[in-house]
Design a protein around this motif. Sequence first.
Motif, PDB file in Angstrom:
ATOM      1  N   ALA A   1      -3.655   7.757   2.474  1.00 17.36           N
ATOM      2  CA  ALA A   1      -3.324   6.349   2.253  1.00 17.36           C
ATOM      3  C   ALA A   1      -1.785   5.916   3.046  1.00 17.36           C
ATOM      4  CB  ALA A   1      -2.925   6.048   0.885  1.00 17.36           C
ATOM      5  N   SER A   2      -1.997   4.991   3.642  1.00 14.56           N
ATOM      6  CA  SER A   2      -0.734   4.334   4.536  1.00 14.56           C
ATOM      7  C   SER A   2       0.425   3.731   3.564  1.00 14.56           C
ATOM      8  CB  SER A   2      -1.118   3.348   5.770  1.00 14.56           C
ATOM      9  OG  SER A   2      -2.138   3.920   6.432  1.00 14.56           O
ATOM     10  N   PRO A   3       1.529   3.661   3.715  1.00 10.77           N
ATOM     11  CA  PRO A   3       2.546   3.135   2.767  1.00 10.77           C
ATOM     12  C   PRO A   3       2.575   1.593   3.009  1.00 10.77           C
ATOM     13  CG  PRO A   3       3.696   3.975   4.816  1.00 10.77           C
ATOM     14  CD  PRO A   3       2.098   4.556   5.053  1.00 10.77           C
ATOM     15  N   VAL A   4       3.090   0.912   2.107  1.00 11.04           N
ATOM     16  CA  VAL A   4       3.518  -0.498   2.195  1.00 11.04           C
ATOM     17  C   VAL A   4       5.085  -0.780   1.829  1.00 11.04           C
ATOM     18  CG1 VAL A   4       1.077  -1.084   1.923  1.00 11.04           C
ATOM     19  CG2 VAL A   4       2.540  -0.836   0.039  1.00 11.04           C
ATOM     20  N   ASP A   5       5.355  -1.865   1.697  1.00 13.05           N
ATOM     21  CA  ASP A   5       6.668  -2.196   1.491  1.00 13.05           C
ATOM     22  C   ASP A   5       6.778  -3.929   0.848  1.00 13.05           C
ATOM     23  OD1 ASP A   5       8.685  -4.032   3.808  1.00 13.05           O
ATOM     24  OD2 ASP A   5       6.726  -3.564   3.910  1.00 13.05           O
ATOM     25  N   ASN A   6       7.835  -3.956   0.152  1.00 15.73           N
ATOM     26  CA  ASN A   6       8.030  -5.308  -0.215  1.00 15.73           C
ATOM     27  C   ASN A   6       9.247  -5.990   0.244  1.00 15.73           C
ATOM     28  OD1 ASN A   6       9.898  -4.017  -1.663  1.00 15.73           O
ATOM     29  ND2 ASN A   6       9.777  -4.901  -3.614  1.00 15.73           N
ATOM     30  N   GLY A   7       9.805  -5.488   1.398  1.00 18.99           N
ATOM     31  CA  GLY A   7      11.083  -5.966   2.024  1.00 18.99           C
ATOM     32  C   GLY A   7      12.272  -5.221   1.600  1.00 18.99           C
ATOM     33  N   GLU A   8      12.259  -4.493   0.353  1.00 23.19           N
ATOM     34  CA  GLU A   8      13.427  -3.905  -0.275  1.00 23.19           C
ATOM     35  C   GLU A   8      12.944  -2.257  -0.481  1.00 23.19           C
ATOM     36  OE1 GLU A   8      14.665  -5.764  -3.622  1.00 23.19           O
ATOM     37  OE2 GLU A   8      15.433  -7.393  -2.725  1.00 23.19           O
ATOM     38  N   LEU A   9      11.576  -1.876  -0.841  1.00 21.32           N
ATOM     39  CA  LEU A   9      11.302  -0.558  -1.338  1.00 21.32           C
ATOM     40  C   LEU A   9      10.052  -0.376  -0.388  1.00 21.32           C
ATOM     41  CD1 LEU A   9      11.537  -0.765  -5.033  1.00 21.32           C
ATOM     42  CD2 LEU A   9      13.257   0.198  -3.539  1.00 21.32           C
ATOM     43  N   VAL A  10       9.842   0.909   0.060  1.00 19.39           N
ATOM     44  CA  VAL A  10       8.474   1.541   0.596  1.00 19.39           C
ATOM     45  C   VAL A  10       7.835   2.038  -0.483  1.00 19.39           C
ATOM     46  CG1 VAL A  10       7.721   2.863   2.291  1.00 19.39           C
ATOM     47  CG2 VAL A  10       9.596   1.926   2.561  1.00 19.39           C
ATOM     48  N   PHE A  11       6.480   1.568  -0.650  1.00 20.75           N
ATOM     49  CA  PHE A  11       5.695   2.220  -1.762  1.00 20.75           C
ATOM     50  C   PHE A  11       4.764   3.346  -1.039  1.00 20.75           C
ATOM     51  CE2 PHE A  11       7.074  -2.118  -2.669  1.00 20.75           C
ATOM     52  CZ  PHE A  11       7.517  -1.898  -4.058  1.00 20.75           C
ATOM     53  N   LEU A  12       4.367   4.357  -1.848  1.00 24.27           N
ATOM     54  CA  LEU A  12       3.292   5.176  -1.382  1.00 24.27           C
ATOM     55  C   LEU A  12       2.505   5.653  -2.177  1.00 24.27           C
ATOM     56  CD1 LEU A  12       3.892   8.492  -1.296  1.00 24.27           C
ATOM     57  CD2 LEU A  12       5.735   7.864   0.087  1.00 24.27           C
TER      58      LEU A  12
END
Length: 440
Positions: A286-297
């Motif tokens: 799975a690729s990571p994503v973010d919310n502009g502050e944190l990176v989620f994986l």
Amino acid sequence: MGSEEPTIIVLTMTHPLLLFTLVACALPDAPLAAENWNAWRGPRGDGTSREAHAPVRWSATENVAWKVPVPGDGHASPIIWDDRVFLVTCLPDRQERMLLGVDAATGRTLWQQSVVRSPLETKHQLNSHASSTPATDGELVYVAFLEVDGRTQTARNVSEPRPVTPGQVVVAAYDFEGHRRWVARPGEFVSVHGFCSCPLLFEDLVIINGDHDGDSYLAALDRGTGRTVWKVPRENQTRSYVTPIIREFGGRTQMILSGDRTVASYDPRTGGRHWIMDGPTEQFVASPVDNGELVFLTAGFPDKHLLAIRPDGRGRIGDEHIAWREREGASYVPSPIACGDYFLVTSDNGIASCFVAKTGERVWRERLGRHYSASPVTAGGLVYFLDDDGVTKVVRPGREFELVAENHLGEACSASPAVSGGSVYIRTERHLYRIGFSEP
């Protein structure tokens, strides 16, 4: 993080470094223009669409602009640029990997070109021989396949010895009329699970993830010629199938990906590494994503983790940069999605969870389907989850579970959907659908 506000990089043909703040989830009613879906998980690589009026309800016969057969097999997603759709497929009887150019208005195939003709590589039963979603900058279309010659060797990193086919990664560029402009072979690749490496476009580069069970690497090719601009080794020689995301965090352009038993950030212009964190597991899809502050994986195999990482580190980092961690509800194959204040993911076996992105508080958990391979997309403040049975459940993120629509196509599906021009494009096992009647 400091006082600098992270922004998201959008790649277009005329503005390769256009920055803007993502508002599609936070402001679903804003008058946002149509945009091209030009690569894996769209123009930002995270499944987000800026369009406010994507279709919400459909069936195999209702709200379908067109449905056309797709030759061969493949799990790669369609990409869309203006009036063109591009798709890759494999014709197993001919051992041929193809790129197709399709008219977005009618679904008619305009041309198809053979990219690679070679024996079929060994793979996992849930993979395909055409899994790498192509990418386009509006001038050229970039594709990636594995080319093998039929040799075998004993697979590494597996529970039981078995033969596996080593080969060369083939990256090629075609113009919009189907003419090949260049072809390159940036490195070797071998994996018992098969091949998937989606081209990632940044400025004048095409970046390829070469994580495999050998001399792993990341490589950047010149977009105009295919010449290798930089190539950096990976330390742990372990397969992964992750497409990185590229963001501006803390005054640095960061290319962030999980894989090779690590999570790491690189400078996409040079391949220099900003930071690296060991684990949290061995293999990643799975690729990571973010919310502009944190990176989620979300990861993966053999251990499952959901992580929120503060991307302000340098060198080797550890738990001090983990904002929150959750062990239940993680996925291995489907990528997650961030939408407004929320982070959503569905496990491979169909259990979806919604978290408060900032804190990791789980606000709901629901069974959505039997099994998931596709990654979700978001448009107009809604999240679209497409399962392996071709059922799309449209959910509104929030503290309470809200199912907005449930749409059945009646066909098996492993490819992730695409959103462009007021339409949703879905590749099933045998067809390509354009859902919705807006002009591309």
